[in-house]
Enzyme design. Structure first.
Site, PDB file in Angstrom:
ATOM      1  N   HIS A 141      38.454  11.351  23.605  1.00  0.00           N
ATOM      2  CA  HIS A 141      37.362  10.720  23.254  1.00  0.00           C
ATOM      3  C   HIS A 141      36.530  10.400  24.340  1.00  0.00           C
ATOM      4  O   HIS A 141      35.209  10.820  24.272  1.00  0.00           O
ATOM      5  CB  HIS A 141      37.528   9.497  22.729  1.00  0.00           C
ATOM      6  CG  HIS A 141      38.224   9.575  20.996  1.00  0.00           C
ATOM      7  ND1 HIS A 141      37.428   9.852  20.126  1.00  0.00           N
ATOM      8  CD2 HIS A 141      39.339   8.989  20.679  1.00  0.00           C
ATOM      9  CE1 HIS A 141      38.149   9.722  18.848  1.00  0.00           C
ATOM     10  NE2 HIS A 141      39.299   9.345  19.246  1.00  0.00           N
TER      11      HIS A 141
ATOM     12  N   ASP B 152      37.445  11.390  14.993  1.00  0.00           N
ATOM     13  CA  ASP B 152      38.173  10.667  13.909  1.00  0.00           C
ATOM     14  C   ASP B 152      37.544  10.815  12.655  1.00  0.00           C
ATOM     15  O   ASP B 152      36.437  10.525  12.688  1.00  0.00           O
ATOM     16  CB  ASP B 152      38.362   9.258  14.450  1.00  0.00           C
ATOM     17  CG  ASP B 152      39.161   8.932  15.606  1.00  0.00           C
ATOM     18  OD1 ASP B 152      39.849   9.839  16.049  1.00  0.00           O
ATOM     19  OD2 ASP B 152      39.140   7.829  16.065  1.00  0.00           O
TER      20      ASP B 152
ATOM     21  N   GLU C 106      48.270   9.927  14.477  1.00  0.00           N
ATOM     22  CA  GLU C 106      47.023   9.535  13.727  1.00  0.00           C
ATOM     23  C   GLU C 106      46.622  10.667  12.932  1.00  0.00           C
ATOM     24  O   GLU C 106      46.092  11.517  13.386  1.00  0.00           O
ATOM     25  CB  GLU C 106      46.060   8.936  14.797  1.00  0.00           C
ATOM     26  CG  GLU C 106      46.233   7.945  15.680  1.00  0.00           C
ATOM     27  CD  GLU C 106      45.286   7.341  16.611  1.00  0.00           C
ATOM     28  OE1 GLU C 106      44.134   8.352  16.865  1.00  0.00           O
ATOM     29  OE2 GLU C 106      45.482   6.447  17.229  1.00  0.00           O
TER      30      GLU C 106
ATOM     31  N   HIS D 262      42.897  11.758  13.626  1.00  0.00           N
ATOM     32  CA  HIS D 262      42.316  12.174  14.863  1.00  0.00           C
ATOM     33  C   HIS D 262      42.655  13.557  15.315  1.00  0.00           C
ATOM     34  O   HIS D 262      43.758  14.241  15.126  1.00  0.00           O
ATOM     35  CB  HIS D 262      43.054  11.296  16.079  1.00  0.00           C
ATOM     36  CG  HIS D 262      42.889  11.639  17.478  1.00  0.00           C
ATOM     37  ND1 HIS D 262      42.134  10.784  18.159  1.00  0.00           N
ATOM     38  CD2 HIS D 262      43.007  12.868  18.323  1.00  0.00           C
ATOM     39  CE1 HIS D 262      41.831  11.416  19.385  1.00  0.00           C
ATOM     40  NE2 HIS D 262      42.652  12.519  19.314  1.00  0.00           N
TER      41      HIS D 262
END
Length: 200
Positions: free
Chosen positions: A116, A123, A180, A183
């Site tokens: 990120h 996301d 996740e 993600h």
């Protein structure tokens, strides 16, 4: 033979420029149909603090182009769209997150920097044509085993929703994160520098 060599060299030069695209842009400027729900611009996130001053989402231009293509494909093939929770994240925000959740399964160590922080991760979830989120089994930023992309103890409908999201993102150049379901890292993320430019 010389002409062929020149063409090859030009092609390689274009590829190098594209692969080193360092431009951070507003994702909304690339595709106004993408829906945003930036939790970190509210207190509705795991830190319970407002981390971004705005709900604007920024991304590397080359990464954003792939998100736009994925969104278009989803609409044409599945009548679905992407909703974006987060993309580029300043390193200073990463440090705040790490203080609250120092667990590399869910928050990257700011000493290493995250995808990120490079503007090379996103996301996302899926929404239907009316803007309703598809059921993915957990909320965004759920730090449990159920949020793992490999977790399978869900009804088929949820597993199918996750599979569609994963396959589409892979198709357009992204790599899913195991811990996740939301993600995705852009392939070649490591070539981008870590940034700490504020979100405006």
């Amino acid at each position: 033979m010389k002409k062929l060599l020149i063409i090859v060299l030009l092609f390689c030069a274009i590829e190098i420029i594209a692969q080193n695209d360092t431009c951070i842009v507003a994702l909304k400027g690339l595709d106004s149909t993408i829906v945003f729900d930036v939790k970190y611009a509210t207190v509705n996130n795991f830190t319970k603090k407002v981390l971004y001053p705005t709900g604007n989402v920024y991304i590397r231009k080359i990464v954003g182009d792939s998100i736009v293509a994925a969104n278009k494909y989803l609409l044409e093939k599945y009548n679905l769209r992407l909703k974006v929770f987060d993309a580029y994240r300043p390193l200073s925000v990463q440090k705040l997150m790490w203080k609250i959740m120092p667990n590399e399964d869910y928050v990257a160590n700011p000493l290493k920097g995250s995808r990120h922080n490079r503007g090379a991760a996103v996301d996302v979830t899926l929404i239907d044509i009316n803007g309703n989120e598809l059921d993915m089994g957990t909320d965004y930023d759920d730090f449990t085993e159920k949020a793992h992309s490999t977790y399978t103890n869900f009804p088929d409908k949820i597993l199918n929703n996750r599979e569609i999201l994963k396959l589409i993102m892979i198709k357009f150049g992204f790599i899913p994160l195991k811990s996740e379901w939301w993600h995705f890292d852009f392939k070649g993320w490591e070539r981008f520098a870590i940034l700490d430019e504020p979100i405006k």
